[in-house]
Scaffold this motif. Structure first.
Motif, mmCIF file in Angstrom:
data_model
loop_
_atom_site.group_PDB
_atom_site.id
_atom_site.type_symbol
_atom_site.label_atom_id
_atom_site.label_comp_id
_atom_site.label_asym_id
_atom_site.label_seq_id
_atom_site.Cartn_x
_atom_site.Cartn_y
_atom_site.Cartn_z
ATOM 1 N N ALA A 147 3.862 15.325 10.479
ATOM 2 C CA ALA A 147 2.525 15.624 10.792
ATOM 3 C C ALA A 147 1.459 14.465 10.299
ATOM 4 O O ALA A 147 1.972 13.701 9.648
ATOM 5 C CB ALA A 147 2.093 16.771 9.950
ATOM 6 N N ALA A 148 0.388 14.270 11.132
ATOM 7 C CA ALA A 148 -0.627 13.478 10.643
ATOM 8 C C ALA A 148 -1.024 13.631 9.107
ATOM 9 O O ALA A 148 -1.421 14.639 8.796
ATOM 10 C CB ALA A 148 -1.690 13.283 11.726
ATOM 11 N N ALA A 149 -1.130 12.445 8.383
ATOM 12 C CA ALA A 149 -1.500 12.672 6.980
ATOM 13 C C ALA A 149 -3.154 12.635 7.165
ATOM 14 O O ALA A 149 -3.769 12.851 5.966
ATOM 15 C CB ALA A 149 -1.024 11.361 6.060
ATOM 16 N N GLN A 150 -4.098 12.257 7.850
ATOM 17 C CA GLN A 150 -5.384 12.210 8.191
ATOM 18 C C GLN A 150 -5.820 12.604 9.504
ATOM 19 O O GLN A 150 -5.103 12.245 10.359
ATOM 20 C CB GLN A 150 -5.572 10.728 7.915
ATOM 21 C CG GLN A 150 -7.206 10.336 7.855
ATOM 22 C CD GLN A 150 -8.053 11.083 6.819
ATOM 23 O OE1 GLN A 150 -7.738 11.185 5.732
ATOM 24 N NE2 GLN A 150 -8.991 12.000 7.250
ATOM 25 N N THR A 151 -6.922 13.117 9.715
ATOM 26 C CA THR A 151 -7.509 13.512 10.743
ATOM 27 C C THR A 151 -9.089 13.022 10.910
ATOM 28 O O THR A 151 -9.508 12.502 10.068
ATOM 29 C CB THR A 151 -7.778 15.054 10.960
ATOM 30 O OG1 THR A 151 -8.738 15.543 9.888
ATOM 31 C CG2 THR A 151 -6.596 15.779 10.839
ATOM 32 N N ALA A 152 -9.430 12.867 12.151
ATOM 33 C CA ALA A 152 -10.820 12.457 12.500
ATOM 34 C C ALA A 152 -11.323 13.406 13.596
ATOM 35 O O ALA A 152 -10.869 14.230 13.853
ATOM 36 C CB ALA A 152 -10.732 11.166 13.206
ATOM 37 N N THR A 230 -8.003 12.427 -2.589
ATOM 38 C CA THR A 230 -8.267 11.758 -1.385
ATOM 39 C C THR A 230 -8.269 12.813 -0.131
ATOM 40 O O THR A 230 -7.753 14.010 -0.269
ATOM 41 C CB THR A 230 -7.111 10.834 -0.938
ATOM 42 O OG1 THR A 230 -5.850 11.219 -0.553
ATOM 43 C CG2 THR A 230 -6.793 9.816 -2.322
ATOM 44 N N SER A 231 -8.403 12.240 1.130
ATOM 45 C CA SER A 231 -8.618 13.224 2.327
ATOM 46 C C SER A 231 -7.318 13.206 2.699
ATOM 47 O O SER A 231 -6.843 13.806 3.817
ATOM 48 C CB SER A 231 -9.545 12.570 3.084
ATOM 49 O OG SER A 231 -9.132 11.302 3.678
ATOM 50 N N LEU A 232 -6.249 12.513 2.370
ATOM 51 C CA LEU A 232 -4.777 12.399 2.840
ATOM 52 C C LEU A 232 -4.110 13.624 2.550
ATOM 53 O O LEU A 232 -4.317 14.372 1.452
ATOM 54 C CB LEU A 232 -4.152 11.198 2.353
ATOM 55 C CG LEU A 232 -4.634 9.800 2.776
ATOM 56 C CD1 LEU A 232 -4.100 8.504 2.006
ATOM 57 C CD2 LEU A 232 -4.437 9.634 4.247
ATOM 58 N N HIS A 233 -2.918 14.049 3.315
ATOM 59 C CA HIS A 233 -1.989 15.132 2.798
ATOM 60 C C HIS A 233 -0.747 14.860 3.134
ATOM 61 O O HIS A 233 -0.412 13.610 3.877
ATOM 62 C CB HIS A 233 -2.540 16.276 4.166
ATOM 63 C CG HIS A 233 -3.774 16.841 4.003
ATOM 64 N ND1 HIS A 233 -4.089 18.017 3.637
ATOM 65 C CD2 HIS A 233 -4.898 16.306 4.420
ATOM 66 C CE1 HIS A 233 -5.302 18.181 3.665
ATOM 67 N NE2 HIS A 233 -5.982 17.146 4.248
#
Length: 288
Positions: A147-152, A230-233
């Motif tokens: 999965a993506a670790a970051q979104t926008a 952080t905003s990362l997952h």
């Protein structure tokens, strides 16, 4: 605000700040986003979509793009970026996906600590700003552990109030197992050894997030050193630490601050945490 389950010291969870009675995350260990190489608008006024009206009732009904949320309409980020601007919100704001016609979520003006939400903008196009969000677009269990670790998402620019732009960013090297503070000119000002994720619970790489918030929680085994959220997952597991924090990645103190030893978080010495703590919220964090 609903109470979040407290985690062990190897993951991120949620605790209650006694003084403010606020639940906070606790550390324990669709379409791709458009390129954001610079902040120059890439569309003309005639081709940019206008900002739709979203009334208060419709806005309130949207899911909040917070650290524990999964919002399918967000844009997955799968690259690193090196420049950004930092904002605050005038009020709760709608977030839009690629079509910029139908809101998919909302940004709350106050974050989970009740403080002004930090917003990081990658690019502006007329009435729009492309911003990073702290929510997930998809769970790793639905994406074969990738999965993506970051979104926008896109947000109306008139909902934002610009803040001072950070002059440095953070680079985490999983190969070298270091955390470095890098100036806008590309010079490394300080570098620290770091503990990273194991092969089963890796720290996500090839992506940029930002310093979302920080707080102290001795119950998590991090002493009086502020946890740098952080905003990362995690890209590999829904909840690699257990609990319900959304697999957040943080930088925090741990006595074992070297080697592949964590569930995805980045472990630092007291000096390393202090150096990151001195950086403003909104500072970019890139993992290589």
């Amino acid at each position: 605000m609903p109470y979040l389950k407290t985690w062990t010291t190897v993951g991120i969870a949620a605790v209650v700040v006694a003084a403010a009675a606020i639940a906070v995350p606790v550390l324990t260990g669709g379409d791709a986003v458009p390129s954001a190489a610079d902040r120059t608008p890439t569309a003309t006024a005639s081709t940019m979509p206008s900002v739709p009206d979203v009334d208060a009732t419709a806005l309130a009904a949207l899911p909040e793009a917070r650290y524990s949320a999964v919002v399918g309409g967000l844009l997955p980020v799968d690259r690193t970026v090196s420049s950004a601007e930092v904002f605050r919100l005038r009020a709760d704001a709608p977030l839009f996906g690629s079509d910029r016609q139908h809101p998919v979520a909302r940004f709350a003006a106050a974050d989970f600590l009740g403080q002004p939400t930090t917003v990081v903008g990658l690019r502006h196009e007329g009435a729009w700003e492309l911003v990073l969000t702290p929510a997930r677009q998809e769970l790793p269990s639905a994406a074969d552990g990738h999965a993506a670790a970051q979104t926008a998402a896109w947000v109306p620019r008139d909902t934002l109030v610009q803040q001072a732009t950070p002059t440095s960013h953070v680079v985490i090297s999983t190969a070298d197992q270091t955390v470095s503070i890098v100036s806008s000119s590309g010079q490394v000002s300080r570098s620290f050894p770091a503990g990273i994720g194991t092969s089963d619970t890796p720290t996500p790489t090839g992506v940029t997030g930002y310093l979302e918030q920080r707080y102290v929680d001795p119950a998590q085994g991090t002493g009086d050193h502020p946890i740098q959220l952080t905003s990362l997952h995690s890209s590999a597991a829904d909840e690699p630490y257990g609990g319900s924090d959304g697999g957040l990645i943080g930088l925090h103190w741990n006595a074992a601050a070297a080697g592949a030893v964590s569930h995805g978080c980045v472990r630092l010495s007291s000096d390393g945490v202090a150096a990151i703590d001195a950086l403003p919220l909104g500072t970019l964090v890139t993992v290589e």
